[in-house]
Every structure is written in C-alpha cells, then in structure tokens.
Design a protein around this motif. Structure first.
Motif, PDB file in Angstrom:
ATOM      1  N   ARG A  92       0.693  -1.255  -0.034  1.00  0.00           N
ATOM      2  CA  ARG A  92      -0.013   0.024   0.043  1.00  0.00           C
ATOM      3  C   ARG A  92       0.778   1.284   0.097  1.00  0.00           C
ATOM      4  O   ARG A  92       0.581   2.358  -0.692  1.00  0.00           O
ATOM      5  N   THR A  93       1.753   1.281   0.794  1.00  0.00           N
ATOM      6  CA  THR A  93       2.572   2.480   1.017  1.00  0.00           C
ATOM      7  C   THR A  93       4.108   2.562   0.403  1.00  0.00           C
ATOM      8  O   THR A  93       4.716   3.716   0.318  1.00  0.00           O
ATOM      9  N   GLN A  94       4.608   1.409   0.075  1.00  0.00           N
ATOM     10  CA  GLN A  94       6.015   1.347  -0.268  1.00  0.00           C
ATOM     11  C   GLN A  94       6.357   0.936  -1.822  1.00  0.00           C
ATOM     12  O   GLN A  94       7.508   0.820  -2.123  1.00  0.00           O
ATOM     13  N   LYS A  95       5.187   0.619  -2.609  1.00  0.00           N
ATOM     14  CA  LYS A  95       5.235   0.184  -3.865  1.00  0.00           C
ATOM     15  C   LYS A  95       5.928  -1.137  -4.015  1.00  0.00           C
ATOM     16  O   LYS A  95       6.319  -1.394  -4.866  1.00  0.00           O
ATOM     17  N   LEU A  96       5.639  -1.997  -3.034  1.00  0.00           N
ATOM     18  CA  LEU A  96       6.046  -3.540  -3.222  1.00  0.00           C
ATOM     19  C   LEU A  96       4.954  -3.960  -4.085  1.00  0.00           C
ATOM     20  O   LEU A  96       3.911  -3.831  -4.028  1.00  0.00           O
TER      21      LEU A  96
END
Length: 140
Positions: A92-96
């Motif tokens: 969601r937040t780190q573009k994994l």
C-alpha cells in the motif's frame, strides 16, 4: 516503465540465486552429534544477509532485500498474519509489487525462522497478567 520493473525484479532474483549458489555446496550435510540426532539449533546463516539459509533464501533475498536491509527481517518476530500485514502495508505505502504465487513460500520462510519465539520461563519475574487500570480522580 512496467518492463523496467519486471527486468529489475528478475535481476534481483537472479542476483540472489547466484549469491546463494556461491555460498552452498551440494555435499553439505547437517551436523550430527554422537547420538546421531541433527543439531536443530545449528542453522546456517548467509554471511551477506544474516538470514537463515534454506531453499527459499534466494526468493526472500529477491523480494525483500531488493528494497530494504535484511536487518528489518532479523529484528522482527511476527505471526503469519503479522508478516502478511507488513507485506500489505509495504504494497500500500512502499510500492512493493504483488508477490503472486511466491507469497505463501515467503510467509512460510518468515514464520518458520522469524516467527514469535516460544521462550520457557527463565527464573526472572513473570510478566504481569493483564492489569485493570482505574481512572484517578483529581479532586476538581
């Protein structure tokens, strides 16, 4: 842009595989004592990452250490749901990227080696049981 991400992912997985293959030899056998039992506490650790070596290590290196240090794995102990939530947070937040079919194997590895520790009582004061707190009245 999408092709670049795919190529980067492939390169990272290949680099992890090459690192692992250079560190292990096919003739390595588990250490056994005089009793013939395998020493369960003598896990082999990768000298570059500090992670436990097993058949999924290059998968972990490819997916996890592509973005952050292995120290983030080593310092945590989560349940399967806890690790899954960390993965979802990174997505969601780190573009994994989506781990796809690899996700169950990644979670299996993380829980097996970096799951919650079940420690026996060591003789120190036992942890407090859940405490019921009460509100202090200030006299106003």
């Amino acid at each position: 842009m999408k092709i670049q991400k795919i190529l980067t992912g492939i390169a990272v997985v290949l680099a992890g595989w090459l690192t692992l293959s250079a560190l292990t030899t096919p003739s390595e056998k588990p250490v056994t004592g005089k009793t013939g039992f395998t020493a369960t506490d003598s896990l082999k650790h990768d000298p570059n990452t500090g992670l436990v070596v097993d058949e999924r290590l290059n998968l972990i290196v490819g997916h996890c250490t592509a973005c952050h240090s292995s120290k983030l794995i080593l310092q945590n102990r989560f349940t399967r749901d806890g690790w899954k939530e960390k993965i979802r947070w990174m997505q969601r937040t780190q573009k994994l990227w989506d781990l796809g079919e690899s996700e169950p194997a990644v979670l299996d590895y993380l829980v097996k080696y970096y799951g919650p520790e079940q420690k026996t009582f060591d003789g120190r004061r036992k942890p407090l049981t859940p405490v019921q707190w009460y509100k202090l009245e200030t006299g106003k």
